[in-house]
Design a protein around this motif. Structure first.
Motif, PDB file in Angstrom:
ATOM      1  N   ILE A 168       0.882  -0.787  -0.236  1.00 19.99           N
ATOM      2  CA  ILE A 168       0.095  -0.509  -0.175  1.00 19.99           C
ATOM      3  C   ILE A 168       0.839   0.884  -0.022  1.00 19.99           C
ATOM      4  O   ILE A 168       0.335   2.104  -0.821  1.00 19.99           O
ATOM      5  CB  ILE A 168      -0.793  -0.046   1.270  1.00 19.99           C
ATOM      6  N   VAL A 169       1.891   1.414   0.808  1.00 21.84           N
ATOM      7  CA  VAL A 169       2.497   2.598   0.741  1.00 21.84           C
ATOM      8  C   VAL A 169       3.865   2.709  -0.566  1.00 21.84           C
ATOM      9  O   VAL A 169       3.487   3.630  -0.605  1.00 21.84           O
ATOM     10  CB  VAL A 169       4.011   1.783   1.984  1.00 21.84           C
ATOM     11  N   ALA A 170       3.597   1.740  -1.613  1.00 17.16           N
ATOM     12  CA  ALA A 170       3.998   2.135  -2.508  1.00 17.16           C
ATOM     13  C   ALA A 170       3.311   2.749  -3.745  1.00 17.16           C
ATOM     14  O   ALA A 170       3.926   3.783  -3.836  1.00 17.16           O
ATOM     15  CB  ALA A 170       4.804   0.322  -2.393  1.00 17.16           C
ATOM     16  N   THR A 171       2.080   1.996  -3.416  1.00 13.95           N
ATOM     17  CA  THR A 171       1.395   2.115  -4.921  1.00 13.95           C
ATOM     18  C   THR A 171       0.897   4.229  -3.863  1.00 13.95           C
ATOM     19  O   THR A 171       1.022   4.799  -4.952  1.00 13.95           O
ATOM     20  CB  THR A 171      -0.011   1.452  -4.453  1.00 13.95           C
ATOM     21  N   VAL A 172       0.792   4.417  -3.064  1.00 13.60           N
ATOM     22  CA  VAL A 172       0.202   5.182  -2.520  1.00 13.60           C
ATOM     23  C   VAL A 172       1.463   6.265  -2.861  1.00 13.60           C
ATOM     24  O   VAL A 172       1.306   7.538  -3.736  1.00 13.60           O
ATOM     25  CB  VAL A 172      -0.170   5.530  -1.424  1.00 13.60           C
ATOM     26  N   LEU A 173       3.158   5.641  -2.700  1.00 13.54           N
ATOM     27  CA  LEU A 173       3.928   6.732  -3.258  1.00 13.54           C
ATOM     28  C   LEU A 173       4.191   6.604  -4.370  1.00 13.54           C
ATOM     29  O   LEU A 173       4.283   7.558  -5.184  1.00 13.54           O
ATOM     30  CB  LEU A 173       5.523   6.066  -2.809  1.00 13.54           C
ATOM     31  N   VAL A 174       3.596   6.112  -5.349  1.00 12.38           N
ATOM     32  CA  VAL A 174       3.757   6.206  -6.899  1.00 12.38           C
ATOM     33  C   VAL A 174       2.784   7.302  -7.434  1.00 12.38           C
ATOM     34  O   VAL A 174       3.104   7.726  -8.014  1.00 12.38           O
ATOM     35  CB  VAL A 174       3.589   5.023  -7.466  1.00 12.38           C
ATOM     36  N   TYR A 175       1.361   6.880  -7.178  1.00  8.81           N
ATOM     37  CA  TYR A 175       0.791   8.344  -6.890  1.00  8.81           C
ATOM     38  C   TYR A 175       0.526   9.694  -7.115  1.00  8.81           C
ATOM     39  O   TYR A 175       0.108  10.492  -7.269  1.00  8.81           O
ATOM     40  CB  TYR A 175      -0.695   7.590  -7.114  1.00  8.81           C
ATOM     41  N   ALA A 176       1.341   9.553  -5.527  1.00  7.87           N
ATOM     42  CA  ALA A 176       1.375  10.576  -4.807  1.00  7.87           C
ATOM     43  C   ALA A 176       2.829  11.350  -5.882  1.00  7.87           C
ATOM     44  O   ALA A 176       2.343  12.474  -6.089  1.00  7.87           O
ATOM     45  CB  ALA A 176       1.983  10.657  -3.553  1.00  7.87           C
ATOM     46  N   ALA A 177       3.399  10.960  -6.043  1.00  6.86           N
ATOM     47  CA  ALA A 177       4.804  11.601  -6.802  1.00  6.86           C
ATOM     48  C   ALA A 177       4.270  11.701  -8.030  1.00  6.86           C
ATOM     49  O   ALA A 177       4.108  13.379  -8.365  1.00  6.86           O
ATOM     50  CB  ALA A 177       5.572   9.892  -7.044  1.00  6.86           C
ATOM     51  N   GLU A 178       3.017  11.020  -9.005  1.00  2.91           N
ATOM     52  CA  GLU A 178       2.696  11.091  -9.823  1.00  2.91           C
ATOM     53  C   GLU A 178       2.027  12.686  -9.495  1.00  2.91           C
ATOM     54  O   GLU A 178       1.995  13.716 -10.769  1.00  2.91           O
ATOM     55  CB  GLU A 178       1.754  10.855 -10.988  1.00  2.91           C
ATOM     56  N   ASP A 179       1.001  13.146  -9.061  1.00  2.00           N
ATOM     57  CA  ASP A 179       0.306  14.005  -8.678  1.00  2.00           C
ATOM     58  C   ASP A 179       1.333  14.969  -8.291  1.00  2.00           C
ATOM     59  O   ASP A 179       0.965  16.747  -9.042  1.00  2.00           O
ATOM     60  CB  ASP A 179      -0.293  13.767  -7.182  1.00  2.00           C
ATOM     61  N   LEU A 180       2.244  15.219  -8.114  1.00  5.33           N
ATOM     62  CA  LEU A 180       3.987  15.830  -7.427  1.00  5.33           C
ATOM     63  C   LEU A 180       3.966  16.868  -9.122  1.00  5.33           C
ATOM     64  O   LEU A 180       4.063  17.535  -9.602  1.00  5.33           O
ATOM     65  CB  LEU A 180       4.233  15.519  -6.670  1.00  5.33           C
ATOM     66  N   PHE A 181       4.012  15.411  -9.805  1.00  3.45           N
ATOM     67  CA  PHE A 181       4.994  16.180 -11.367  1.00  3.45           C
ATOM     68  C   PHE A 181       3.627  16.743 -11.938  1.00  3.45           C
ATOM     69  O   PHE A 181       4.243  17.950 -12.762  1.00  3.45           O
ATOM     70  CB  PHE A 181       5.395  14.920 -11.738  1.00  3.45           C
ATOM     71  N   HIS A 182       2.328  16.241 -11.612  1.00  2.00           N
ATOM     72  CA  HIS A 182       1.370  17.568 -12.268  1.00  2.00           C
ATOM     73  C   HIS A 182       1.671  18.688 -11.537  1.00  2.00           C
ATOM     74  O   HIS A 182       0.698  19.418 -12.776  1.00  2.00           O
ATOM     75  CB  HIS A 182       0.414  16.348 -12.910  1.00  2.00           C
TER      76      HIS A 182
END
Length: 617
Positions: free
Chosen positions: A264-278
């Protein structure tokens, strides 16, 4: 002119001779034959990509021309290389995506799923070339990714392109796309069963012979072709006996919970990073380079976290890795993988999950009792994979085929299933499906038997519908269905009325709209036989509801007469879309209605409470 009640029981034996456990046609053999070369080519592509990754890695980090698959971190590296190589690799990937195809961004499997569900299983030819090259650049310059995601997308592209040159349905293109994807994965890891499980759990969205048999054939061919090129043994052979007791099984549950939380932590980090890049005020083309900078910083801290990392995975599974390196891998690999993948670069999920899960298990091995070399690393590896991908059976089979440690089957099943349970309870979507959801589409991965597959027309139809003989005037027919009494209301809802001859045989149908139009045109005396439509779509009482639904959709009708299976002109009932919902109602009741079926007999219950000491005297 009679109406009936829903048919509850059949008075004669139902004819089910036309039905079977599965639906299959000779076309399946044709698609299987076409899947064979797709599997062979996908294996060659997998071998080529692995060699290309090895070449770039050797040139960038070891200053030598070699195609052996190695990872950074073996020996000393120039800090500038560790920091800047991933940045340059990310920049190249960004340029390829910007001016080549944006489809190469990401880790491959969401793109394959999207092509299947939304694109008619059509993949652009350029993706088949750019995806493996971009992945080789990203991984070869230090990207902490796996090669399997890009190989899955590339193998799928090969199968799709092959199908696009032939006259095929979208379902047949899907089968060849998945055949190529699964074949590429089997060739990469020498895990044919796991590749087949991944196809079933993630890509096919069905369990039918028409797709399973061709995919299995492609996977078998790819594995056979792989052996002379990459070897036939397990990728991570593990030796040593296992000493499993009851306490081990309990701790496998604990390991599964930890693996699920890490997933769960890894999945959340991936899409939190995607949100930051956007949120960055720069074009997405530059994002992979920024992700490369994150990778480079991580590489300065733990160089072994870069690249595919098969050597590190092997050390985790044989128990030869040090505690300090394990902690570094667990923290740094998780961070640089998730944050850089969110930048939209090209790379896979499986190998990083192997390494991260193995690191978690190695840490657990310092706390849990010893069972065997690399045992806890293997359990956590399967757990993290099952939690991240929501594919517990694939995780179990992968772990077994990667190591050939067959004695660990039950512990792996416990750990992966526990991680899966934690993941699905706490997180709505996986790392594979969240990307699709963010584009406004919904994907359900739950499979069950369609209730319309097991109910028959005769179980839900209305017997004895209202019919008219052909000589009845349209005005009289309209008057009969225009009253307000309950029986007339039922007739009015029928909307479609069979027209029969004097012998009661159907000659056509007339609609309520036709009767009303005749009345509005002052043609009340016209016979309904003259208005009747003779091209009638009918149902059979022994047909399953799914077939009738498909027929209604094909002919754009929402009701039809039901005719005798032996005499297609004799009316026995009537069925509408509303009646078809009876199957769904039954399914809903089975899912929501609770009842106690067995009860303790009163006499026994009374005797239990009569004397606390159990003496019945």
């Amino acid at each position: 002119m009679t109406s009936g009640e829903p048919l509850g029981a059949q008075t004669s034996i139902r004819d089910v001779s036309q039905l079977g456990d599965f639906t299959a046609t000779p076309r399946m053999i044709t698609i299987t034959a076409l899947a064979l070369p797709v599997g062979a080519v996908s294996a060659v592509v997998a071998w080529t990509l692995l060699r290309l990754i090895g070449l770039i890695t050797n040139v960038v980090f070891y200053d030598r021309l070699d195609t052996r698959l190695v990872a950074p971190g073996v020996g000393h590296h120039n800090p500038a290389v560790l920091l800047l190589a991933p940045v340059i690799g990310g920049l190249v990937v960004g340029l390829m995506a910007r001016f080549g195809s944006e489809k190469i961004r990401g880790h491959g499997m969401p793109e394959a799923i999207e092509a299947i569900l939304l694109g008619g299983s059509k993949v652009q030819p350029r993706v088949a070339v750019l995806k493996p090259v971009s992945a080789a650049v990203a991984i070869g310059t230090g990207g902490p990714f796996g090669a399997e995601g890009p190989i899955i997308m590339t193998g799928g592209a090969i199968g799709s392109l092959f199908a696009q040159f032939l006259k095929m349905t979208a379902d047949e293109r899907k089968t060849l796309l998945v055949a190529g994807a699964a074949a590429g994965m089997a060739a990469t890891f020498n895990t044919p069963f796991a590749a087949l499980m991944l196809a079933v759990e993630l890509l096919l969205f069905e369990w039918r012979p028409r797709s399973y048999v061709p995919v299995a054939a492609a996977v078998a061919v790819a594995t056979i072709v792989r052996h002379p090129m990459l070897g036939s043994g397990p990728l991570f052979p593990v030796t040593g006996s296992l000493h499993i007791d009851l306490g081990t099984y309990a701790l496998c549950v604990v390991s599964g919970i930890c693996a699920g939380l890490l997933a769960i932590v890894a999945t959340v980090l991936v899409y939190a990073a995607e949100d930051l890049f956007h949120r960055l005020p720069i074009h997405w083309m530059w994002w992979p380079a920024i992700g490369g900078l994150i990778i480079g910083v991580g590489g300065l801290i733990v160089p072994q976290a870069l690249g595919v990392g098969y050597n590190i995975i092997g050390m985790e599974l044989d128990g030869s890795i040090g505690l300090g390196l394990v902690v570094g891998i667990l923290v740094v690999k998780t961070l640089i993988w998730s944050l850089s993948l969110g930048s939209g670069t090209s790379g896979g999920v499986l190998a990083p999950m192997f390494m991260i899960g193995g690191a978690l298990g190695t840490l657990e091995a310092h706390i849990f009792p010893a069972v065997g070399p690399g045992f806890w690393a293997l359990v956590a590896l399967a757990g993290v994979l099952g939690g991240v991908m929501r594919s517990p059976m694939t995780g179990v089979v992968f772990a077994l085929e990667l190591t050939h440690r067959w004695g660990a089957l039950l512990p792996l099943l416990i750990g992966a299933s526990t991680a899966y349970a934690v993941s699905v309870l706490l997180l709505r979507r996986s790392v594979l499906t969240e990307k699709i959801a963010r584009r406004g589409y919904h994907l359900s991965r739950e499979y069950d038997v369609d209730p319309m597959e097991i109910l028959f027309v005769g179980e839900v139809m209305v017997e004895g519908p209202l019919t008219f003989t052909g000589d009845v005037p349209a005005g009289d027919a309209l008057a009969q269905v225009s009253g307000t009494d309950p029986q007339t209301v039922l007739y009015r809802r029928q909307m479609l009325y069979p027209v029969v001859d004097q012998a009661g045989c159907m000659t056509g149908v007339v609609t309520r709209t036709q009767l009303e139009s005749a009345a509005n045109e002052k043609r009340d005396d016209v016979a309904v036989g003259e208005l009747a439509l003779t091209d009638v779509v009918v149902a059979d009482p022994d047909e399953i509801l799914r077939v009738v639904v498909a027929r209604m959709a094909e002919h754009a009708v929402d009701r039809m007469p039901v005719v005798d299976r032996h005499d297609r002109r004799r009316i026995v009932g009537f069925i509408t879309v509303t009646m078809l919902l009876a199957a769904r109602v039954r399914d809903l009741e089975e899912a929501s209605h609770s009842e106690r079926v067995l009860k303790v007999p009163r006499r026994l219950a009374a005797s239990r409470h009569a004397r606390p000491d159990g003496d019945d005297r």
